[in-house]
Scaffold this motif. Structure first.
Motif, PDB file in Angstrom:
ATOM      1  N   ARG A   1      -6.802  -3.104   8.980  1.00 27.85           N
ATOM      2  CA  ARG A   1      -6.648  -2.030   9.961  1.00 27.85           C
ATOM      3  C   ARG A   1      -5.268  -1.386   9.851  1.00 27.85           C
ATOM      4  N   ALA A   2      -5.239  -0.072  10.042  1.00 29.35           N
ATOM      5  CA  ALA A   2      -3.983   0.670   9.969  1.00 29.35           C
ATOM      6  C   ALA A   2      -3.134   0.419  11.214  1.00 29.35           C
ATOM      7  N   LEU A   3      -1.809   0.493  11.045  1.00 23.15           N
ATOM      8  CA  LEU A   3      -0.905   0.433  12.186  1.00 23.15           C
ATOM      9  C   LEU A   3      -1.042   1.698  13.018  1.00 23.15           C
ATOM     10  N   THR A   4      -0.931   1.563  14.314  1.00 19.92           N
ATOM     11  CA  THR A   4      -0.986   2.736  15.198  1.00 19.92           C
ATOM     12  C   THR A   4       0.395   3.116  15.717  1.00 19.92           C
TER      13      THR A   4
ATOM     14  N   ALA B   1       0.862  -1.178   0.000  1.00 22.98           N
ATOM     15  CA  ALA B   1       0.000   0.000   0.000  1.00 22.98           C
ATOM     16  C   ALA B   1       0.899   1.228   0.000  1.00 22.98           C
ATOM     17  N   ILE B   2       1.008   1.872  -1.151  1.00 18.75           N
ATOM     18  CA  ILE B   2       2.005   2.924  -1.366  1.00 18.75           C
ATOM     19  C   ILE B   2       1.345   4.185  -1.900  1.00 18.75           C
ATOM     20  N   VAL B   3       1.827   5.335  -1.459  1.00 16.67           N
ATOM     21  CA  VAL B   3       1.434   6.597  -2.076  1.00 16.67           C
ATOM     22  C   VAL B   3       2.510   6.962  -3.089  1.00 16.67           C
ATOM     23  N   ASP B   4       2.113   7.121  -4.352  1.00 17.47           N
ATOM     24  CA  ASP B   4       3.051   7.439  -5.424  1.00 17.47           C
ATOM     25  C   ASP B   4       3.305   8.939  -5.492  1.00 17.47           C
ATOM     26  N   VAL B   5       4.586   9.305  -5.603  1.00 16.51           N
ATOM     27  CA  VAL B   5       4.992  10.682  -5.831  1.00 16.51           C
ATOM     28  C   VAL B   5       5.656  10.710  -7.204  1.00 16.51           C
TER      29      VAL B   5
ATOM     30  N   GLY C   1       8.164   1.221   4.260  1.00 10.05           N
ATOM     31  CA  GLY C   1       7.495   1.669   5.472  1.00 10.05           C
ATOM     32  C   GLY C   1       6.513   0.660   6.030  1.00 10.05           C
ATOM     33  N   ALA C   2       5.297   1.133   6.306  1.00 11.98           N
ATOM     34  CA  ALA C   2       4.271   0.301   6.936  1.00 11.98           C
ATOM     35  C   ALA C   2       3.849  -0.866   6.063  1.00 11.98           C
ATOM     36  N   SER C   3       3.975  -0.743   4.729  1.00  3.24           N
ATOM     37  CA  SER C   3       3.503  -1.813   3.850  1.00  3.24           C
ATOM     38  C   SER C   3       4.242  -3.121   4.086  1.00  3.24           C
ATOM     39  N   ALA C   4       5.490  -3.026   4.570  1.00  2.00           N
ATOM     40  CA  ALA C   4       6.291  -4.225   4.832  1.00  2.00           C
ATOM     41  C   ALA C   4       5.871  -4.942   6.112  1.00  2.00           C
ATOM     42  N   GLU C   5       4.925  -4.348   6.839  1.00  2.00           N
ATOM     43  CA  GLU C   5       4.469  -4.928   8.111  1.00  2.00           C
ATOM     44  C   GLU C   5       3.281  -5.872   7.939  1.00  2.00           C
ATOM     45  N   LEU C   6       2.901  -6.177   6.707  1.00  2.00           N
ATOM     46  CA  LEU C   6       1.809  -7.121   6.475  1.00  2.00           C
ATOM     47  C   LEU C   6       2.173  -8.489   7.042  1.00  2.00           C
ATOM     48  N   THR C   7       1.232  -9.118   7.727  1.00  2.00           N
ATOM     49  CA  THR C   7       1.473 -10.427   8.340  1.00  2.00           C
ATOM     50  C   THR C   7       0.343 -11.383   7.972  1.00  2.00           C
TER      51      THR C   7
ATOM     52  N   GLY D   1      -1.514   7.536   4.972  1.00  3.89           N
ATOM     53  CA  GLY D   1      -2.388   6.376   5.123  1.00  3.89           C
ATOM     54  C   GLY D   1      -3.836   6.742   4.870  1.00  3.89           C
ATOM     55  N   ASP D   2      -4.242   7.922   5.346  1.00  3.21           N
ATOM     56  CA  ASP D   2      -5.609   8.394   5.102  1.00  3.21           C
ATOM     57  C   ASP D   2      -5.843   8.645   3.620  1.00  3.21           C
ATOM     58  N   VAL D   3      -4.827   9.209   2.935  1.00  2.00           N
ATOM     59  CA  VAL D   3      -4.935   9.443   1.491  1.00  2.00           C
ATOM     60  C   VAL D   3      -5.146   8.123   0.760  1.00  2.00           C
ATOM     61  N   PHE D   4      -4.337   7.139   1.128  1.00  2.00           N
ATOM     62  CA  PHE D   4      -4.448   5.844   0.457  1.00  2.00           C
ATOM     63  C   PHE D   4      -5.829   5.238   0.657  1.00  2.00           C
ATOM     64  N   ARG D   5      -6.299   5.199   1.881  1.00  3.89           N
ATOM     65  CA  ARG D   5      -7.591   4.574   2.173  1.00  3.89           C
ATOM     66  C   ARG D   5      -8.725   5.313   1.463  1.00  3.89           C
ATOM     67  N   ARG D   6      -8.702   6.640   1.505  1.00  9.34           N
ATOM     68  CA  ARG D   6      -9.758   7.418   0.874  1.00  9.34           C
ATOM     69  C   ARG D   6      -9.797   7.167  -0.632  1.00  9.34           C
TER      70      ARG D   6
END
Length: 330
Positions: A106-109, A14-18, A134-140, A89-94
């Motif tokens: 669920r998002a990481l806190t 789950a990535i935001v592209d720049v 970042g957080a995307s590598a935390e998928l389990t 994360g909010d941008v991605f979900r929206r």
């Protein structure tokens, strides 16, 4: 196919592209390998972000792009990926949910921030990606809902996500759940360097778990250590049920056992940005597959989706793809 809740569930980063334009000199100055995806740390991400001139920022990620294309064609999609409870994360979900795509994870806190990819497009339309996972590598495996997998015709796995050990476990859990429910498993090899890093593991994954394989010419040759594309083609047809192999301006080849389809690349305008071409092809192909099209027409739909995406800046369609497909295929 039997009715299901989803046509495809995609699992990936789950990535935001720049996205930004760059000359070849910029790539040389920053020691960037043109045309590849390179994993970077947070410090490098901040440095590149500061040096480039972004044109647009939007939710992205390979598998997410594929599910967006599926949705644009009228398919029912879900996406599994990890974000942090931060602004990106909010941008991605929206973004993903606004397209009618289910995103139940669920998002990481705490921990790493939401992933971002700096995508530099040179004047020849080639894209060079530098990605902070970042957080995307935390998928389990705990993020895999086996009932959701069972409720989808196809589970689509993004090869880029094979790097983190826990994500590998998540892939295998999802693949087994899909096959236990009589569903299909699909894999995108994602990138030649990704294949090089994990060649032996990818060979096992394809042999033991994958029904539908997506790869470009370089990726499939790297996977089988083949000296030619034709050699790789002959090997892959015996390793999985369907292989959809893209060849850029030369179109694609779809093989399934003794069935072979050589398909031209459709023309929808000039090539502006090749970012997301393979993702779009996979989305179009999987839409066709889940709607009962012939394999040849699945490849044609994939080609139409890819042609639309490369005709403008950015990795996702600028227009609904349904009319394009109807006008060319019906």
């Amino acid at each position: 196919m039997v009715d299901t809740r989803f046509d495809v569930v995609g699992i990936g980063n789950a990535i935001v592209d720049v996205l930004g334009h760059a000359e070849d000199g910029f790539l040389r100055d920053h020691e960037l390998a043109k045309g590849t995806m390179t994993l970077i740390d947070a410090e490098r991400a901040e440095s590149l972000y500061g040096a480039m001139t972004p044109v647009t920022e939007c939710s992205g990620g390979s598998a997410a792009n594929t599910i967006v294309v599926l949705s644009s064609l009228g398919g029912k999609g879900a996406f599994v990926g990890k974000v942090r409870d931060d602004a990106l994360g909010d941008v991605f979900r929206r973004d993903i949910e606004s397209m009618g795509i289910a995103f139940p994870v669920r998002a990481l806190t705490a921990g790493p921030s939401t992933a971002r990819s700096m995508i530099l497009v040179t004047p020849d339309a080639e894209r060079t990606m530098n990605t902070y996972l970042g957080a995307s590598a935390e998928l389990t495996p705990d993020d895999i809902d086996t009932q959701q997998i069972a409720d989808a015709h196809v589970t689509y796995l993004e090869g880029y996500l094979w790097d983190p050990p826990k994500a590998k476990e998540a892939f295998i859990k999802a693949a087994r759940a899909a096959h236990d429910a009589g569903r299909l498993v699909s894999l995108s090899l994602s990138d030649r360097f990704c294949v090089t890093r994990h060649r032996d593991e990818f060979l096992t994954l394809v042999r033991d778990h994958v029904d539908v394989l997506f790869a470009n010419e370089d990726e499939v040759m790297t996977l089988y250590n083949a000296e030619s594309f034709d050699e790789a083609l002959q090997i892959v047809r015996g390793h999985c049920g369907i292989a959809a192999l893209t060849r850029g301006s030369r179109g694609s080849i779809v093989v399934s056992g003794n069935e072979v389809h050589v398909l031209d690349a459709p023309k929808l305008g000039g090539v502006v940005d090749t970012t997301g071409a393979g993702d779009a092809y996979a989305g179009g192909f999987l839409y066709g597959l889940t709607q009962g099209y012939t394999l040849a027409n699945c490849g044609r739909i994939g080609g139409i989706a890819a042609a639309e995406v490369i005709s403008h800046f950015g990795a996702r369609p600028d227009q609904p793809l349904t009319n394009l497909v109807k006008s060319r295929i019906g």
